[in-house]
Design a protein around this motif. Structure first.
Motif, short mmCIF file in Angstrom:
data_model
loop_
_atom_site.label_atom_id
_atom_site.label_comp_id
_atom_site.label_asym_id
_atom_site.label_seq_id
_atom_site.Cartn_x
_atom_site.Cartn_y
_atom_site.Cartn_z
N ASP A 1 -10.76 -1.16 40.18
CA ASP A 1 -10.95 0.26 40.51
C ASP A 1 -10.74 0.55 41.99
O ASP A 1 -10.42 1.68 42.37
CB ASP A 1 -12.35 0.71 40.10
N ASN A 2 -10.92 -0.45 42.84
CA ASN A 2 -10.79 -0.26 44.28
C ASN A 2 -9.39 -0.61 44.79
O ASN A 2 -9.14 -0.53 46.00
CB ASN A 2 -11.82 -1.12 45.02
N SER A 3 -8.51 -0.99 43.90
CA SER A 3 -7.16 -1.39 44.31
C SER A 3 -6.28 -0.16 44.59
O SER A 3 -6.13 0.71 43.73
CB SER A 3 -6.51 -2.23 43.21
N PRO A 4 -5.68 -0.07 45.76
CA PRO A 4 -4.79 1.07 46.08
C PRO A 4 -3.61 1.17 45.11
O PRO A 4 -3.21 2.27 44.73
CB PRO A 4 -4.32 0.76 47.50
N THR A 5 -3.07 0.01 44.71
CA THR A 5 -1.92 0.05 43.80
C THR A 5 -2.33 0.52 42.41
O THR A 5 -1.56 1.18 41.72
CB THR A 5 -1.26 -1.34 43.71
N TRP A 6 -3.55 0.18 41.99
CA TRP A 6 -4.02 0.66 40.70
C TRP A 6 -4.27 2.17 40.74
O TRP A 6 -3.95 2.88 39.78
CB TRP A 6 -5.29 -0.07 40.29
N LYS A 7 -4.79 2.64 41.84
CA LYS A 7 -5.02 4.08 41.99
C LYS A 7 -3.69 4.83 41.94
O LYS A 7 -3.60 5.92 41.34
CB LYS A 7 -5.75 4.37 43.30
N GLN A 8 -2.67 4.26 42.54
CA GLN A 8 -1.35 4.88 42.49
C GLN A 8 -0.82 4.89 41.05
O GLN A 8 -0.20 5.87 40.61
CB GLN A 8 -0.38 4.13 43.40
N PHE A 9 -1.06 3.81 40.34
CA PHE A 9 -0.62 3.71 38.94
C PHE A 9 -1.31 4.77 38.09
O PHE A 9 -0.67 5.43 37.27
CB PHE A 9 -0.92 2.32 38.41
#
Length: 469
Positions: free
Chosen positions: A385-393
């Motif tokens: 949940d804290n991953s920038p790339t996951w947030k972008q996804f």
């Protein structure tokens, strides 16, 4: 390379359990228990066991994960092997369907040759616990504190694989049910999206579509057993007693006729018998195809359908949380998917620790993020949940964001934990048979519910007798 220890041969009990678990034609062998054979002790080895190994330790992994998810899993295993070159060698093997995999696993207990790590689907949890072949994830984590932090596992996922307060296995690929809606069709029927958070609201919307949009059914839903468990969990009541089988030695009976269940299942059955819902049978892909073709305005399906709709080229749909019919604090969806088990009986301590290293890697936030993006399953590690790339996804893939919010909002309660019994395959068969009769209008819903409850309870009781419970 670590050498495997002799496998235990608890033949009569295991053969009986297999009979209760699957429809396999495997037959029992003669009994025997050699004095030099090692059984599962439940005591987990620590890191020193792996450090003392002479040469690379081989870990075998069996699974039933196919398609894009299977490819993604192998990619992660390849990365693990590369990072642990000279220390651990993982050999993964696809065993076909989950039913095929558990049948082979049971045969391997009888005949010798179980895998180091078994990846098995959700409804085999009770059976794998009863075989006493594995060591719990809780014990392995306590003995190896530098590896996987169990507190990072999503509560809803962890809850399903927990019994008597102990985590038995680590979830790998986890799904949840969602409500999918065709935006244009709902607009044509004048449906207010804010009403779709409850089952009654969804039913009213389905009737509005059927009445106002010619040639379109209001909703479809696969009629496999998972969905009656979902309707029960979303009503806030246990599917089996006592306590959904989460305490002691598991479930003793199925409950399918409580008032909340009757109301929820009856609501969906009435939509079918009134011609408002489209009956696509037990096949989830058939329900997906009908929805993608615009034959239905709404669909209940697994979160895995996100990938299926993408493959079908469908646009103009929205994924919404699975609707509730019970109180928010105690009701919600139950998970699906599979989990990773550390096999202990017949496996060296070094092999067990190496297996845990692999499981810890596969459940880590980076690996889960990659796996989720490739497979369509939800990442079970909250660190994602804290991953920038996951947030972008998520910003570009709203259905995944809805799934994530549903995981966060689902309370870890008895109702949402699902039923824990080694007889779940037989239970589902009985329930599906009865519900097909009811949804097809051939049997009154109350008669069908009572019949399914009685016959499924008989399956549970038979299993318990054979398992010596």
């Amino acid at each position: 390379m670590s050498s495997p220890l002799p496998r235990p041969r608890r033949l009569p009990v295991l053969a009986a359990l297999l009979t209760a678990v699957t429809a396999s034609t495997l037959t029992a062998c003669g009994s025997g228990s050699g004095s030099g054979e090692q059984a599962a002790t439940g005591t987990a080895p620590g890191a020193s066991a792996l450090a003392a190994a002479k040469g690379p330790v081989t870990v075998t992994l069996w699974h039933g994960v196919g398609g894009p998810a299977g490819v993604a899993l192998q990619q992660e295993i390849d990365a693990f092997n590369k990072a642990n070159a000279g220390k651990i060698v993982v050999k993964a093997s696809f065993q076909g369907s989950y039913a095929d995999a558990i049948a082979k696993y049971t045969s391997s207990i009888r005949d010798g040759g179980t895998p180091s790590v078994m990846v098995s689907n959700d409804i085999t949890t009770g059976y794998l616990r009863d075989t006493k072949q594995t060591v719990s994830a809780q014990a392995m984590a306590a003995a190896n504190p530098k590896d996987l932090d169990l507190d990072q596992l999503r509560p809803a996922a962890r809850n399903y694989y927990t019994a008597d307060g102990e985590l038995l296995a680590v979830p790998l690929n986890t799904s949840m049910p969602l409500l999918y809606v065709n935006d244009k069709l709902l607009d044509r029927a004048g449906v207010d999206r804010s009403t779709l958070g409850t089952l009654d609201g969804v039913a009213a919307a389905a009737r509005a579509v059927h009445a106002k949009v010619a040639g379109v059914k209001g909703i479809d839903m696969p009629l496999d057993g998972w969905w009656f468990e979902q309707l029960t969990a979303a009503a806030g009541v246990p599917y089996c007693t006592p306590d959904n089988g989460r305490k002691g030695k598991g479930a003793t009976a199925l409950t399918l006729t409580s008032a909340p269940q009757r109301a929820a299942i009856g609501t969906m059955a009435k939509l079918a018998t009134d011609g408002v819902a489209l009956n696509t049978g037990v096949d989830g892909s058939a329900a997906l195809s009908a929805f993608a073709a615009g034959k239905t305005a709404m669909m209940f399906n697994s979160s895995g359908a996100i990938g299926g709709l993408k493959e079908a080229g469908m646009t103009g749909y929205t994924a919404l949380p699975y609707p509730l019919s019970g109180p928010k604090g105690t009701s919600g969806a139950a998970i699906g998917g599979a989990a990773m088990w550390v096999d202990q009986a017949g496996h060296s301590k070094a092999e067990q620790v190496a297996s845990w290293k692999l499981i810890s890697y596969l459940a880590s936030a980076p690996a889960q993020e990659r796996f989720a993006e490739a497979s369509g399953y939800a990442p079970i590690n909250t660190g994602v949940d804290n991953s920038p790339t996951w947030k972008q996804f998520l910003a570009k893939n709203e259905p995944y964001a809805v799934l994530g919010r549903q995981f966060t909002d689902t309370p870890a309660t008895t109702a949402t934990s699902g039923c824990l019994t080694g007889a779940m395959t037989g239970v589902r068969a009985e329930v599906v048979s009865a519900m097909q009769e009811a949804f097809g209008g051939r049997t009154p819903i109350d008669s069908a519910l009572k019949s399914a409850e009685k016959s499924a309870t008989a399956k549970i009781q038979s299993y318990r007798k054979q398992a010596g419970q």
